[in-house]
Every structure is written in C-alpha cells, then in structure tokens.
Design an enzyme around this catalytic site. Structure first.
Site, short mmCIF file in Angstrom:
data_model
loop_
_atom_site.label_atom_id
_atom_site.label_comp_id
_atom_site.label_asym_id
_atom_site.label_seq_id
_atom_site.Cartn_x
_atom_site.Cartn_y
_atom_site.Cartn_z
CG LEU A 104 9.08 -24.25 14.40
CD1 LEU A 104 8.97 -23.59 15.80
CD2 LEU A 104 10.31 -24.73 14.17
CG ASP A 105 7.84 -31.39 14.91
OD1 ASP A 105 7.73 -30.93 16.05
OD2 ASP A 105 8.88 -31.68 14.55
CE LYS A 106 -0.15 -32.28 19.26
NZ LYS A 106 -1.19 -33.23 19.28
#
Length: 244
Positions: A104-106
């Site tokens: 999952l991106d930041k």
C-alpha cells in the site's frame, strides 16, 4: 535435505516473496558459499550451503507467521528504510524477520498482510489468483453519476488499460471500488482521471478477508480460516467477530 532453487529457498526462509527474491538475486546481493549468484534457478542445499544476503547469513526455513495489519498512513511498505522514513515493519517486534504481501502506498491505510512465507505471499499477489481488493475512497467532491461512469471505464496504468471490477457510491463524497490487477497507484490514477481529489484511501478487503474493527496501527495473527478467505471473491459475513 532436498536441493531447491535459490529463489524458492530464500522465499521459504522468509526473505520475501519469490518474485522479490528473484530481484534480490538479479541485483547481485546473494552469495552462496562465498560466490555471488545471479541465477534464481541455482540449486542450493540448506545442509551443505551457506547463503548470505547483504552480508547476513540466511537460516533455513523457519516457522511460518501470518498477520493482518491495519496500516496507518505515513508508513512505507519496504524492508529497506529510505532515509529516516517510517516503514511498516516498525510496527512489529524487530526480533521477527517479516515482509509485506504486496504494497500500500505511503498515504494509503487499511488491510495489509505481513508474513515470512514467500510462497504464501506469491500466491496472494500473483495475477492468476484473481484476488479482489476493495477500497473505500473519500473525496473532496460529491460523487456524481458521471464520476462513477468515468471510474468504471478505468485508466491507463503502466502502459495497460485497467478497469475496476466494480464501483459504487456509498455516500455524498465516498465511493467503494474493487480491483484485481494490483497495479501501483491504480485507484489513485483512476480517481484522478475522473477528476476526483482523494482525501482518504483505505483498503478494507482482500478476497473475502475483511479488515473489520482492527484498530489503526494494530496487528494480529491470521487464522487458518482467514487464510482461506483470501482466495474467495466475496466477503463472508460468517467471519469471526474480530474480523467483522
């Protein structure tokens, strides 16, 4: 002990998913008996071979561990810390060698799997498994029928046109979207194409495994039943209370 391909041996030892292990090998970060090996298909034997990755001895297959995490925003899904940024593994005891199943991106929060089982991770993320992921997206704008139509058309991601499995409005500025391609930033790219600015993006389901009421930043072990739910396409309302 039976000889195994180097990539499979590293995945079984909990280094990363098999695909990620292959990238580590290609990068020349793996030595077998003092020799750098760049072929994932190189065969090794835990009884007679000494395997080192980035200067660290890798031990043979360890007890497999599987966790479900409610990832907070601000944490990066990587085992190699970029600068002083926070990584997902900071949320776990540093005595365990783990990695995330996919990413999952930041700025995205929600359901994330963390394990030391590379074969399991590869099965979850491999396109042939057709595992559906569901996200709740909150936006600055009210969702209109035109937004939904544009979202349903998909968008070009990594030179490929990607369409969601389904998308529908939940309330004024919130919609749910289901995808199965697993492309980086695909939900954000589709939302941007529809002219929507995301305020909050949360993954709430993988296969039939739902995030439920697990507090943000907390994790717990997966049950055997929940591991099977990952490979079903629809949420199961009979899941135990702590996963609802």
């Amino acid at each position: 002990m039976e000889k195994k391909r180097l990539s499979k041996a590293l995945a079984a030892a909990g280094l990363a998913s098999r695909r990620a292990c292959e990238e580590v090998i290609f990068a020349g970060r793996v030595q077998v008996n003092g020799v750098t090996i760049k072929l994932p298909q190189h065969h090794v034997d835990w009884d007679t071979d000494r395997i080192v990755v980035d200067g660290n001895n890798i031990k043979a297959e360890q007890k497999k561990k599987y966790y479900i995490l409610n990832k907070p925003a601000g944490f990066i899904c990587t085992n190699s810390r970029p600068g002083k940024q926070k990584i997902v593994l900071d949320l776990f005891p540093n005595t365990e060698r783990l990695f995330t199943v996919g990413r999952l991106d930041k700025d995205t929060q929600g359901l994330l799997l963390v394990t030391n089982d590379g074969h399991f991770a590869n099965k979850v993320i491999h396109p042939s498994s057709n595992v559906i992921k569901e996200y709740i997206v909150k936006t600055e704008q009210e969702i209109t029928p035109l937004h939904l139509e544009t979202l349903s058309q998909g968008a070009r991601v990594d030179a490929k046109w990607i369409r969601p499995v389904s998308v529908f409005k939940v309330r004024k500025g919130t919609f749910k979207i289901c995808v199965k391609e697993g492309k980086k930033h695909e939900v954000r790219i589709m939302s941007e194409r529809a002219g929507l600015k995301i305020v909050d993006l949360t993954r709430v389901r993988i296969g039939s495994l739902v995030l439920g009421t697990l507090p943000l930043g907390e994790f717990r072990p997966l049950t055997e039943k929940e591991k099977q739910l990952l490979f079903n396409s629809e949420p199961n309302n009979s899941t135990t209370d702590d996963t609802e």
